[in-house]
Enzyme design. Structure first.
Site, mmCIF file in Angstrom:
data_model
loop_
_atom_site.group_PDB
_atom_site.id
_atom_site.type_symbol
_atom_site.label_atom_id
_atom_site.label_comp_id
_atom_site.label_asym_id
_atom_site.label_seq_id
_atom_site.Cartn_x
_atom_site.Cartn_y
_atom_site.Cartn_z
ATOM 1 N N LYS A 19 0.836 -1.217 0.000
ATOM 2 C CA LYS A 19 0.000 0.000 0.000
ATOM 3 C C LYS A 19 0.867 1.263 0.000
ATOM 4 O O LYS A 19 0.555 2.236 -0.673
ATOM 5 C CB LYS A 19 -0.914 0.026 1.242
ATOM 6 C CG LYS A 19 -1.872 -1.147 1.318
ATOM 7 C CD LYS A 19 -2.660 -1.151 2.607
ATOM 8 C CE LYS A 19 -1.814 -1.380 3.847
ATOM 9 N NZ LYS A 19 -1.237 -2.736 3.973
ATOM 10 N N GLY A 43 3.443 -0.720 8.804
ATOM 11 C CA GLY A 43 4.790 -0.475 8.297
ATOM 12 C C GLY A 43 4.675 -0.366 6.795
ATOM 13 O O GLY A 43 4.461 -1.365 6.113
ATOM 14 N N HIS A 44 4.716 0.869 6.284
ATOM 15 C CA HIS A 44 4.514 1.099 4.849
ATOM 16 C C HIS A 44 5.840 1.518 4.216
ATOM 17 O O HIS A 44 6.433 2.520 4.612
ATOM 18 C CB HIS A 44 3.447 2.185 4.630
ATOM 19 C CG HIS A 44 2.096 1.793 5.159
ATOM 20 N ND1 HIS A 44 1.034 2.638 5.198
ATOM 21 C CD2 HIS A 44 1.646 0.622 5.655
ATOM 22 C CE1 HIS A 44 -0.017 2.012 5.707
ATOM 23 N NE2 HIS A 44 0.336 0.778 6.002
HETATM 24 P P1 GDP Z 1 2.352 -2.111 3.070
HETATM 25 O O1 GDP Z 1 2.313 -2.329 4.541
HETATM 26 O O2 GDP Z 1 1.115 -2.578 2.382
HETATM 27 O O3 GDP Z 1 2.720 -0.709 2.678
HETATM 28 O O4 GDP Z 1 3.525 -3.053 2.516
HETATM 29 P P2 GDP Z 1 4.997 -3.247 3.173
HETATM 30 O O5 GDP Z 1 5.802 -2.041 2.870
HETATM 31 O O6 GDP Z 1 4.887 -3.687 4.582
HETATM 32 O O7 GDP Z 1 5.494 -4.520 2.381
HETATM 33 C C1 GDP Z 1 5.652 -4.529 0.999
HETATM 34 C C2 GDP Z 1 7.111 -4.857 0.691
HETATM 35 O O8 GDP Z 1 7.232 -5.199 -0.688
HETATM 36 C C3 GDP Z 1 8.045 -3.673 0.877
HETATM 37 O O9 GDP Z 1 9.293 -4.160 1.266
HETATM 38 C C4 GDP Z 1 8.121 -3.056 -0.509
HETATM 39 O O10 GDP Z 1 9.327 -2.326 -0.734
HETATM 40 C C5 GDP Z 1 8.068 -4.281 -1.380
HETATM 41 N N1 GDP Z 1 7.431 -4.110 -2.690
HETATM 42 C C6 GDP Z 1 6.340 -3.375 -3.011
HETATM 43 N N2 GDP Z 1 6.001 -3.569 -4.309
HETATM 44 C C7 GDP Z 1 6.904 -4.450 -4.795
HETATM 45 C C8 GDP Z 1 7.068 -5.081 -6.071
HETATM 46 O O11 GDP Z 1 6.303 -4.888 -7.015
HETATM 47 N N3 GDP Z 1 8.102 -5.977 -6.187
HETATM 48 C C9 GDP Z 1 8.952 -6.240 -5.179
HETATM 49 N N4 GDP Z 1 9.914 -7.127 -5.390
HETATM 50 N N5 GDP Z 1 8.830 -5.658 -3.960
HETATM 51 C C10 GDP Z 1 7.812 -4.796 -3.778
HETATM 52 P P1 IMO Z 2 0.442 -2.792 7.304
HETATM 53 O O1 IMO Z 2 -0.288 -1.470 7.386
HETATM 54 C C1 IMO Z 2 0.589 -6.996 8.414
HETATM 55 C C2 IMO Z 2 -1.235 -8.071 12.245
HETATM 56 C C3 IMO Z 2 -0.321 -8.597 13.330
HETATM 57 C C4 IMO Z 2 -1.266 -9.539 14.052
HETATM 58 C C5 IMO Z 2 -2.589 -8.788 13.992
HETATM 59 C C6 IMO Z 2 -2.918 -7.976 15.228
HETATM 60 O O2 IMO Z 2 1.907 -2.650 7.259
HETATM 61 O O3 IMO Z 2 -0.137 -3.631 6.236
HETATM 62 P P2 IMO Z 2 -1.993 -5.665 16.183
HETATM 63 O O4 IMO Z 2 -0.620 -5.231 16.569
HETATM 64 O O5 IMO Z 2 -2.613 -4.827 15.118
HETATM 65 O O6 IMO Z 2 -2.912 -5.819 17.362
HETATM 66 O O7 IMO Z 2 -1.815 -7.159 15.581
HETATM 67 O O8 IMO Z 2 -2.505 -7.922 12.875
HETATM 68 N N1 IMO Z 2 -0.869 -6.775 11.683
HETATM 69 C C7 IMO Z 2 -0.325 -6.605 10.480
HETATM 70 N N2 IMO Z 2 0.082 -7.505 9.562
HETATM 71 N N3 IMO Z 2 0.663 -5.682 8.141
HETATM 72 C C8 IMO Z 2 0.231 -4.764 9.026
HETATM 73 O O9 IMO Z 2 0.145 -3.445 8.747
HETATM 74 C C9 IMO Z 2 -0.253 -5.212 10.272
HETATM 75 N N4 IMO Z 2 -0.729 -4.589 11.385
HETATM 76 C C10 IMO Z 2 -1.117 -5.552 12.221
HETATM 77 O O10 IMO Z 2 0.792 -9.262 12.784
HETATM 78 O O11 IMO Z 2 -1.410 -10.724 13.322
HETATM 79 MG MG MG Z 3 3.413 -3.264 6.027
#
Ligand code: GDP
Ligand code: IMO
Ligand code: MG
Length: 425
Positions: A19, A43-44
């Site tokens: 996202k 964690g974005h």
């Molecule tokens: P979010 O929480 O939905 O914002 O996603 P996260 O940042 O936690 O996890 C997504 C992970 O995938 C991050 O490490 C991004 O840098 C990585 N990522 C996102 N899009 C792509 C993609 O198209 N290819 C690859 N290889 N990595 C990606």
């Molecule tokens: P983003 O925004 C993935 C999961 C935790 C656990 C459950 C409850 O980066 O997509 P909490 O701390 O919210 O009470 O935990 O939800 N969880 C996530 N898993 N991405 C997240 O956020 C998450 N935020 C919470 O691992 O299973």
């Molecule tokens: Mg995340």
């Protein structure tokens, strides 16, 4: 003035769909980016010119000129927010009128974090991020929360902190045998954080509504994913907020009629962190391979993510509850090199076939996926910028996904960097 509708980005799966990357791209054309739920559990990740930014509380639009709003539905750990701002400042981001923290947002207090940690050490753990999210939302619902605006009413703030800490200390001692927290110290410490954040605190309800009314482009950034939603996810293995489009109105004060297009974000496969059912999970070497190629380790806790095939059944559920018409598919590049790619189209449960996601977690845990198999491709996708240039097998897979979910795949991500993205009209 003509009212433009806003756009909302939500996760289709169990979070970490990418996202952050998608919001960063869309923020280029957004005037305002609003986080409406969740907290420091998110964690974005955004990667710009090879430089990685991980955002937890501040919207992913902060790297653009957008005004970023942390709305009332978010639970805010003040320490984490200040740390995140410091880190961003160190890397060149300037803070001023580009950040607004709602005076109605709830504050994650030290006892919330301790209670989250202690309760996770016992039986029936959820696998939370231990950021105090569940206990803070529980207090909000119990009307024992502290809101950002309360920080500036000295006597009221002190009385509440003293009373609530005393109550929590009894629970901490009786249930967990742990030492008490010093309420007076918390009051003093939090006054310091409040002073630092004061320039950014305000009435976000009015700001976001007026922005929409004036035709400014507003982007709502969801955290977590639809399957972690407190009402519609895999309860009790969920987070404690409405982490889908249903959470926008309550989390911002923007009425439903002003919320426009909903863009769902999904990985080309699927991951999950923490406990709970995951029917398409790959518990073998292939799951490990996806984790390594996709670097599937939590952006907040560093925990290894469980990996599996794309689940059409849970995704259809997410499409339904969010009203998703457009989808961004991320991490398609990670599937390159696989002989076969699978997609769950239904579940087998007790000898019957169903295409509906069951509401009972116990039932979902016993569902066996029915797969449709696709031929893989070998090509490196990271330099591809047009849909028609994708390998034929990848196009077949995505076309099927579109038909199955009855959505349009409008964005395809083929690498972590901002520019490694295919945009379709
Ligand atoms: P979010 O929480 O939905 O914002 O996603 P996260 O940042 O936690 O996890 C997504 C992970 O995938 C991050 O490490 C991004 O840098 C990585 N990522 C996102 N899009 C792509 C993609 O198209 N290819 C690859 N290889 N990595 C990606
Ligand atoms: P983003 O925004 C993935 C999961 C935790 C656990 C459950 C409850 O980066 O997509 P909490 O701390 O919210 O009470 O935990 O939800 N969880 C996530 N898993 N991405 C997240 O956020 C998450 N935020 C919470 O691992 O299973
Ligand atoms: Mg995340």
């Amino acid at each position: 003035m003509k009212t433009l509708k806003s756009t909302c980005v939500v996760g289709v799966q169990w979070g970490d769909e990418g996202k952050g990357k998608i919001v960063d791209i869309l923020s280029h054309k957004a005037d305002v980016v609003v986080r409406f739920q969740g907290g420091g559990n998110a964690g974005h990740t955004v990667v710009v010119d090879g430089e990685k930014f991980v955002l937890h509380l501040i919207p992913s639009g902060i790297l653009h000129k957008s005004t970023c709003v942390v709305a009332n539905g978010v639970v805010v750990d003040l320490i984490q927010m200040l740390d995140e701002m410091e880190e961003l400042k160190r890397r060149g981001v300037k803070f001023g009128k580009n950040l607004l923290l709602s005076n109605r947002a709830h504050v994650v207090m030290p006892y919330h974090k301790f209670l989250d940690k202690y309760s996770e050490a016992g039986k029936g753990k959820i696998g939370t991020t231990q950021r105090g999210i569940g206990p803070c939302y529980a207090d909000k619902a119990a009307r024992k929360g502290i809101r950002v605006g309360d920080l500036y009413n000295e006597a009221f703030f002190r009385d509440r902190v003293l009373a609530f800490t005393e109550e929590k200390n009894k629970i901490i001692a009786a249930l967990y045998g742990q030492p008490p927290l010093d309420a007076q110290r918390i009051v003093e410490e939090y006054r310091g954080y409040a002073e630092k954040l004061k320039p950014f605190v305000g009435d976000a309800v009015d700001y976001v509504n007026v922005s929409i009314d004036r035709g400014r482009r507003v982007l709502f950034e969801g955290a977590q994913g639809s399957l972690l939603d407190i009402d519609f996810g895999t309860y009790p293995f969920v987070t404690s907020s409405n982490s889908d489009a249903c959470g926008i109105s309550a989390g911002t004060g923007v009425p439903p009629k002003k919320i426009g297009a909903i863009l769902g974000v999904a990985k080309a496969y699927c991951t999950r962190v923490g406990e709970g059912p995951f029917p398409t999970e790959l518990k073998d070497g292939l799951g490990d391979k996806l984790r390594e190629i996709g670097a599937e380790y939590g952006a907040t806790t560093g925990r290894p993510r469980r990996c599996g095939w794309f689940d059409g059944v849970t995704s259809r559920h997410a499409v339904q509850i969010n009203g998703i018409e457009q989808v961004a598919i991320t991490k398609l590049d990670v599937l390159s090199g696989l002989e076969e790619i699978r997609f769950a189209t239904a579940y087998r449960y007790n000898g019957t076939i169903t295409e509906r996601m069951p509401s009972e977690t116990e039932v979902l845990a016993r569902c066996e996926p029915v797969y449709r198999s696709f031929k893989g491709w070998k090509d490196d996708l990271s330099r591809i910028r047009k849909f028609d240039d994708l390998p034929r097998e990848a196009r077949i897979y995505l076309n099927f996904l579109e038909r199955y979910l009855k959505v349009k795949v409008t964005m395809i991500s083929v690498g972590k960097d901002r520019e490694k993205t295919i945009l379709r009209k």
